[in-house]
Motif scaffolding. Structure first.
Motif, PDB file in Angstrom:
ATOM      1  N   ARG A 118       6.201  -2.500   2.888  1.00  0.00           N
ATOM      2  CA  ARG A 118       5.078  -1.578   2.903  1.00  0.00           C
ATOM      3  C   ARG A 118       5.606  -0.194   3.251  1.00  0.00           C
ATOM      4  O   ARG A 118       6.295  -0.021   4.261  1.00  0.00           O
ATOM      5  CB  ARG A 118       4.014  -1.993   3.916  1.00  0.00           C
ATOM      6  CG  ARG A 118       2.754  -1.102   3.836  1.00  0.00           C
ATOM      7  CD  ARG A 118       1.712  -1.528   4.853  1.00  0.00           C
ATOM      8  NE  ARG A 118       1.310  -2.912   4.666  1.00  0.00           N
ATOM      9  CZ  ARG A 118       0.505  -3.548   5.504  1.00  0.00           C
ATOM     10  NH1 ARG A 118       0.049  -2.931   6.582  1.00  0.00           N
ATOM     11  NH2 ARG A 118       0.169  -4.801   5.266  1.00  0.00           N
TER      12      ARG A 118
ATOM     13  N   TRP B 173       3.152  -7.305  -2.756  1.00  0.00           N
ATOM     14  CA  TRP B 173       4.397  -6.912  -2.097  1.00  0.00           C
ATOM     15  C   TRP B 173       4.126  -6.324  -0.714  1.00  0.00           C
ATOM     16  O   TRP B 173       4.839  -6.596   0.248  1.00  0.00           O
ATOM     17  CB  TRP B 173       5.131  -5.903  -2.970  1.00  0.00           C
ATOM     18  CG  TRP B 173       6.269  -5.186  -2.305  1.00  0.00           C
ATOM     19  CD1 TRP B 173       7.510  -5.685  -2.026  1.00  0.00           C
ATOM     20  CD2 TRP B 173       6.268  -3.823  -1.851  1.00  0.00           C
ATOM     21  NE1 TRP B 173       8.291  -4.716  -1.424  1.00  0.00           N
ATOM     22  CE2 TRP B 173       7.546  -3.574  -1.304  1.00  0.00           C
ATOM     23  CE3 TRP B 173       5.316  -2.808  -1.860  1.00  0.00           C
ATOM     24  CZ2 TRP B 173       7.890  -2.330  -0.765  1.00  0.00           C
ATOM     25  CZ3 TRP B 173       5.651  -1.572  -1.330  1.00  0.00           C
ATOM     26  CH2 TRP B 173       6.932  -1.347  -0.786  1.00  0.00           C
TER      27      TRP B 173
ATOM     28  N   PHE C 211       1.826  -4.634  -6.631  1.00  0.00           N
ATOM     29  CA  PHE C 211       2.149  -3.778  -5.490  1.00  0.00           C
ATOM     30  C   PHE C 211       1.457  -4.300  -4.234  1.00  0.00           C
ATOM     31  O   PHE C 211       2.070  -4.385  -3.162  1.00  0.00           O
ATOM     32  CB  PHE C 211       1.717  -2.348  -5.776  1.00  0.00           C
ATOM     33  CG  PHE C 211       1.947  -1.393  -4.623  1.00  0.00           C
ATOM     34  CD1 PHE C 211       3.086  -0.623  -4.562  1.00  0.00           C
ATOM     35  CD2 PHE C 211       1.001  -1.281  -3.600  1.00  0.00           C
ATOM     36  CE1 PHE C 211       3.296   0.253  -3.495  1.00  0.00           C
ATOM     37  CE2 PHE C 211       1.202  -0.420  -2.528  1.00  0.00           C
ATOM     38  CZ  PHE C 211       2.357   0.355  -2.485  1.00  0.00           C
ATOM     39  N   CYS C 212       0.192  -4.629  -4.353  1.00  0.00           N
ATOM     40  CA  CYS C 212      -0.563  -5.105  -3.192  1.00  0.00           C
ATOM     41  C   CYS C 212       0.045  -6.376  -2.612  1.00  0.00           C
ATOM     42  O   CYS C 212       0.136  -6.534  -1.381  1.00  0.00           O
ATOM     43  CB  CYS C 212      -2.023  -5.341  -3.582  1.00  0.00           C
ATOM     44  SG  CYS C 212      -2.975  -3.837  -3.895  1.00  0.00           S
TER      45      CYS C 212
ATOM     46  N   ASP D   1      -0.374  -4.465 -12.489  1.00  0.00           N
ATOM     47  CA  ASP D   1       0.657  -3.725 -11.771  1.00  0.00           C
ATOM     48  C   ASP D   1       0.183  -3.399 -10.357  1.00  0.00           C
ATOM     49  O   ASP D   1       0.939  -3.515  -9.388  1.00  0.00           O
ATOM     50  CB  ASP D   1       0.981  -2.420 -12.498  1.00  0.00           C
ATOM     51  CG  ASP D   1       1.554  -2.625 -13.891  1.00  0.00           C
ATOM     52  OD1 ASP D   1       2.186  -3.667 -14.138  1.00  0.00           O
ATOM     53  OD2 ASP D   1       1.363  -1.726 -14.744  1.00  0.00           O
TER      54      ASP D   1
ATOM     55  N   TYR E 182      10.472  -4.412 -10.093  1.00  0.00           N
ATOM     56  CA  TYR E 182       9.297  -4.638 -10.925  1.00  0.00           C
ATOM     57  C   TYR E 182       9.258  -3.686 -12.108  1.00  0.00           C
ATOM     58  O   TYR E 182       9.579  -2.506 -12.000  1.00  0.00           O
ATOM     59  CB  TYR E 182       8.031  -4.470 -10.078  1.00  0.00           C
ATOM     60  CG  TYR E 182       6.752  -4.761 -10.820  1.00  0.00           C
ATOM     61  CD1 TYR E 182       6.323  -6.067 -11.004  1.00  0.00           C
ATOM     62  CD2 TYR E 182       5.978  -3.733 -11.341  1.00  0.00           C
ATOM     63  CE1 TYR E 182       5.144  -6.346 -11.683  1.00  0.00           C
ATOM     64  CE2 TYR E 182       4.790  -4.000 -12.017  1.00  0.00           C
ATOM     65  CZ  TYR E 182       4.390  -5.311 -12.189  1.00  0.00           C
ATOM     66  OH  TYR E 182       3.230  -5.580 -12.868  1.00  0.00           O
TER      67      TYR E 182
ATOM     68  N   PHE F  70       8.284   0.304  -3.818  1.00  0.00           N
ATOM     69  CA  PHE F  70       8.000  -1.047  -4.313  1.00  0.00           C
ATOM     70  C   PHE F  70       8.945  -1.434  -5.450  1.00  0.00           C
ATOM     71  O   PHE F  70       9.531  -2.530  -5.451  1.00  0.00           O
ATOM     72  CB  PHE F  70       6.546  -1.094  -4.776  1.00  0.00           C
ATOM     73  CG  PHE F  70       6.197  -2.192  -5.742  1.00  0.00           C
ATOM     74  CD1 PHE F  70       6.332  -3.522  -5.395  1.00  0.00           C
ATOM     75  CD2 PHE F  70       5.707  -1.877  -7.008  1.00  0.00           C
ATOM     76  CE1 PHE F  70       5.993  -4.537  -6.288  1.00  0.00           C
ATOM     77  CE2 PHE F  70       5.370  -2.869  -7.906  1.00  0.00           C
ATOM     78  CZ  PHE F  70       5.518  -4.202  -7.549  1.00  0.00           C
TER      79      PHE F  70
ATOM     80  N   THR G 158       6.621  -2.230 -14.943  1.00  0.00           N
ATOM     81  CA  THR G 158       5.211  -2.102 -15.251  1.00  0.00           C
ATOM     82  C   THR G 158       4.944  -2.404 -16.717  1.00  0.00           C
ATOM     83  O   THR G 158       5.847  -2.409 -17.557  1.00  0.00           O
ATOM     84  CB  THR G 158       4.697  -0.694 -14.927  1.00  0.00           C
ATOM     85  OG1 THR G 158       5.380   0.245 -15.764  1.00  0.00           O
ATOM     86  CG2 THR G 158       4.924  -0.350 -13.467  1.00  0.00           C
TER      87      THR G 158
ATOM     88  N   GLN H  77       5.390   6.001  -2.894  1.00  0.00           N
ATOM     89  CA  GLN H  77       5.154   4.652  -2.386  1.00  0.00           C
ATOM     90  C   GLN H  77       5.413   3.604  -3.460  1.00  0.00           C
ATOM     91  O   GLN H  77       5.983   2.549  -3.181  1.00  0.00           O
ATOM     92  CB  GLN H  77       3.719   4.559  -1.861  1.00  0.00           C
ATOM     93  CG  GLN H  77       3.475   5.376  -0.612  1.00  0.00           C
ATOM     94  CD  GLN H  77       2.008   5.547  -0.286  1.00  0.00           C
ATOM     95  OE1 GLN H  77       1.133   5.316  -1.142  1.00  0.00           O
ATOM     96  NE2 GLN H  77       1.697   5.955   0.935  1.00  0.00           N
ATOM     97  N   PHE H  78       4.983   3.881  -4.683  1.00  0.00           N
ATOM     98  CA  PHE H  78       5.220   2.928  -5.767  1.00  0.00           C
ATOM     99  C   PHE H  78       6.713   2.818  -6.062  1.00  0.00           C
ATOM    100  O   PHE H  78       7.210   1.729  -6.382  1.00  0.00           O
ATOM    101  CB  PHE H  78       4.460   3.357  -7.023  1.00  0.00           C
ATOM    102  CG  PHE H  78       4.261   2.257  -8.018  1.00  0.00           C
ATOM    103  CD1 PHE H  78       3.248   1.322  -7.846  1.00  0.00           C
ATOM    104  CD2 PHE H  78       5.091   2.138  -9.135  1.00  0.00           C
ATOM    105  CE1 PHE H  78       3.069   0.289  -8.763  1.00  0.00           C
ATOM    106  CE2 PHE H  78       4.910   1.113 -10.049  1.00  0.00           C
ATOM    107  CZ  PHE H  78       3.897   0.190  -9.862  1.00  0.00           C
TER     108      PHE H  78
ATOM    109  N   CYS I 137      -5.278   0.614  -1.884  1.00  0.00           N
ATOM    110  CA  CYS I 137      -5.151  -0.725  -1.297  1.00  0.00           C
ATOM    111  C   CYS I 137      -6.202  -0.965  -0.211  1.00  0.00           C
ATOM    112  O   CYS I 137      -6.778  -0.041   0.357  1.00  0.00           O
ATOM    113  CB  CYS I 137      -3.772  -0.911  -0.676  1.00  0.00           C
ATOM    114  SG  CYS I 137      -2.403  -0.762  -1.835  1.00  0.00           S
TER     115      CYS I 137
END
Length: 329
Positions: free
Chosen positions: A31, A165, A162-163, A158, A92, A86, A94, A82-83, A310
């Motif tokens: 996070r 993770w 993220f959520c 996508d 990851y 992740f 997308t 922030q993405f 989120c």
């Protein structure tokens, strides 16, 4: 891609074909340190509107009593920085990266941009090779120049990745609206009924004549920083305008008779709810940047004005905001 209306292109692929796609995950949830969650007490509020300002097909009304358990929600939409954390942690990819393109508003593309396919009913959307969260306007653009702006070109799946993770989730539509209202009920925006009280711009939407001319009187032609403009009464930034935000719920234009307790949307349906409007919204064309306004898209849809925020369950014994409400629907 299929042709669609003002709130963004929809993918032509069968959404169910990607339903079981799971992201690569590190051994423990991650996070970003700056992803701040605000604790809200929940309780009762009136969801939706009877004002008749939206499209009948959007199902904004009727205004209905809803009761929510305490929950937490992010102060801002997820940012590019922030993405990136992740993606660096998980590797990851997308959906937009996978297919090699996404849709970008034509006014943000250079004058010498080569002709590409637009949408039949919304020609200002241009399919742009290479456009994705890393390159918001395709080749030559870079997220690093706007690390504090909301991430865009992310699909519902996508956002869900993220959520997961971050050990968080997407907000339900009811939670999103309760939080966006900031303690005010029956109001058009998180701050009241006037778009620019005292001449002050409080959100990032289109000014001028859509889609030909944007005065940019609010300071931005595209996205603004995720914490731009003053927060609402609960501390949330940009609940109206800037980018559409995915919610967890499937979309429906009919609503169960109330009172409803912690509603989570219908059990079936292909499209997912999006809320908040974007920098492309204008009262003359897409008046969906009001807190009661809503729209939807397929889970794999991506575009340059779609992001997410989120949410999470309440912490045990956590202090929460509980302002008194002064307005009634």
């Amino acid at each position: 891609m299929n042709e669609t209306g003002c709130c963004g292109p929809t993918p032509a692929v069968d959404a169910k074909a990607r339903e079981d796609r799971a992201p690569a995950m590190s051994s423990a949830p991650g996070r970003p340190a700056d992803l701040e969650l605000i604790s809200l007490t929940g309780g009762d509020f009136f969801m939706g509107s009877d004002a008749g300002e939206g499209e009948p097909a959007d199902g904004e009304g009727p205004a209905r009593p809803v009761w929510l358990s305490p929950f937490r929600i992010a102060r801002t939409a997820v940012t590019n920085r922030q993405f990136a954390d992740f993606v660096e942690d998980t590797g990851y990819v997308t959906y937009a990266e996978e297919v090699g393109s996404s849709f970008v508003f034509a006014g943000l593309l250079p004058d010498d941009f080569p002709p590409t396919r637009g949408l039949l009913d919304a020609p200002w959307w241009r399919e742009t090779p290479g456009a994705c969260w890393r390159r918001p306007e395709g080749t030559g653009s870079d997220w690093r120049r706007r690390g504090d702006h909301p991430v865009v070109h992310v699909s519902w799946r996508d956002a869900l990745a993220f959520c997961r993770w971050a050990d968080l989730r997407l907000p339900t539509e009811a939670q999103w609206e309760y939080a966006a209202r900031g303690g005010l009920e029956g109001r058009r925006y998180p701050w009241g009924d006037d778009l620019t009280p005292g001449g002050e711009h409080l959100c990032n939407v289109w000014q001028g004549r859509f889609p030909a001319h944007n005065d940019c009187a609010d300071g931005y032609a595209g996205t603004a920083p995720a914490d731009a403009y003053p927060p609402n009464g609960f501390g949330l930034h940009n609940a109206c305008g800037n980018v559409w935000e995915w919610c967890a719920d499937r979309f429906s234009v009919t609503h169960p008779s109330g009172p409803l307790r912690d509603p989570a949307g219908p059990a079936v349906g292909e499209r997912r709810v999006i809320r908040g409007g974007s920098y492309l919204c204008h009262e003359s064309y897409c008046f969906r940047f009001r807190v009661a306004a809503r729209s939807a898209n397929l889970p794999d849809a991506t575009a340059g004005h779609m992001g997410f925020r989120c949410a999470a369950e309440a912490l045990q014994d956590s202090p929460a905001r509980d302002p008194s409400r002064k307005d009634t629907p």
